[in-house]
Design an enzyme around this catalytic site. Structure first.
Site, PDB file in Angstrom:
ATOM      1  N   HIS A 120       1.050  -1.321  -0.144  1.00 57.85           N
ATOM      2  CA  HIS A 120      -0.037  -0.459   0.015  1.00 57.85           C
ATOM      3  C   HIS A 120       1.022   1.322  -0.286  1.00 57.85           C
ATOM      4  O   HIS A 120       2.114   0.913   0.237  1.00 57.85           O
ATOM      5  CB  HIS A 120      -1.177  -0.087   1.239  1.00 57.85           C
ATOM      6  CG  HIS A 120      -1.922   0.799   1.116  1.00 57.85           C
ATOM      7  ND1 HIS A 120      -3.172   1.741   0.214  1.00 57.85           N
ATOM      8  CD2 HIS A 120      -2.177   2.436   2.489  1.00 57.85           C
ATOM      9  CE1 HIS A 120      -3.374   2.393   0.374  1.00 57.85           C
ATOM     10  NE2 HIS A 120      -2.766   3.444   2.418  1.00 57.85           N
TER      11      HIS A 120
ATOM     12  N   HIS B 129      -3.545   8.863   1.691  1.00 56.45           N
ATOM     13  CA  HIS B 129      -3.822   7.812   0.362  1.00 56.45           C
ATOM     14  C   HIS B 129      -5.048   7.179   0.401  1.00 56.45           C
ATOM     15  O   HIS B 129      -5.922   7.944   0.796  1.00 56.45           O
ATOM     16  CB  HIS B 129      -3.111   6.748   1.166  1.00 56.45           C
ATOM     17  CG  HIS B 129      -3.845   6.297   2.585  1.00 56.45           C
ATOM     18  ND1 HIS B 129      -4.180   4.990   2.931  1.00 56.45           N
ATOM     19  CD2 HIS B 129      -4.143   6.913   3.870  1.00 56.45           C
ATOM     20  CE1 HIS B 129      -4.841   4.674   4.288  1.00 56.45           C
ATOM     21  NE2 HIS B 129      -5.017   6.616   4.458  1.00 56.45           N
TER      22      HIS B 129
ATOM     23  N   CYS C 147      -3.184   3.102  -5.729  1.00 50.18           N
ATOM     24  CA  CYS C 147      -2.741   3.848  -4.338  1.00 50.18           C
ATOM     25  C   CYS C 147      -1.672   4.417  -5.381  1.00 50.18           C
ATOM     26  O   CYS C 147      -0.874   5.405  -4.361  1.00 50.18           O
ATOM     27  CB  CYS C 147      -2.845   2.794  -3.237  1.00 50.18           C
ATOM     28  SG  CYS C 147      -2.567   1.465  -2.823  1.00 50.18           S
TER      29      CYS C 147
END
Length: 179
Positions: A25, A37, A124
């Site tokens: 991530h 994020h 992301c």
């Protein structure tokens, strides 16, 4: 703060890579121990319930099916959870990063927004590289594509090889008949 690989503290505008088992991530560090994020709702449940294996795999599958994601501003420790992370400004050798104040300003302006999400084209990692470099890119997706292309080539090669063996076997039978 969660364990940092290589012991270096992030600076505003740095990209943070968080290791979550089978995938990473990504977030952008904005200072004050906070990151921005982009996270699909299903992945958000992973943050709220870390370590629950049955939820992990169902959430991972639903991430692949997500079409929207929320941009969140959170403490690093909330986003990283029990995982480790590192600073990874992955394109600095290829691209000039934008000034940190602009990265942080633009990231903060996006906080709270609901954005389109696609694991292959707008995830992301694409989000944070667009903020830092003005260029959306995901090495994770590129690597997965190379692996998938390699697997496809290997499968095609196996089919062709099997076909050649089959043809060779037929030719051998024909020769034996005429001898």
């Amino acid at each position: 703060m969660a364990p940092i690989l290589f012991g270096k503290e992030p600076k505003p505008g740095d990209l943070i890579e968080i290791f979550r088992g089978p995938y990473q991530h990504w977030a952008v560090y904005i200072g004050g121990n906070e990151v921005i994020h982009m996270i699909p709702p299903s992945e958000d449940s992973l943050l709220r319930h870390p370590g629950e294996e049955s939820d992990f795999f169902s959430s991972l599958v639903s991430v692949l099916d997500s079409s929207r994601a929320l941009v969140r501003r959170q403490k690093v420790s909330e986003v990283v959870g029990p995982h480790s992370f590192r600073i990874n400004n992955l394109l600095d050798d290829e691209c000039d990063p934008r000034p940190p104040r602009l990265i942080v300003r633009d990231a903060c302006r996006l906080a709270g927004r609901d954005l389109p999400y696609c694991v292959a084209t707008n995830n992301c990692e694409h989000f944070v590289t667009e903020l830092r470099y003005g260029k959306a890119e995901s090495r994770q997706v590129r690597a997965a594509g190379v692996v998938m292309a390699g697997a496809a080539v290997a499968a095609l090669g196996a089919v062709l090889f099997a076909s050649l063996l089959k043809d060779d076997s037929k030719e051998s039978k024909r020769r034996r008949r005429y001898q």
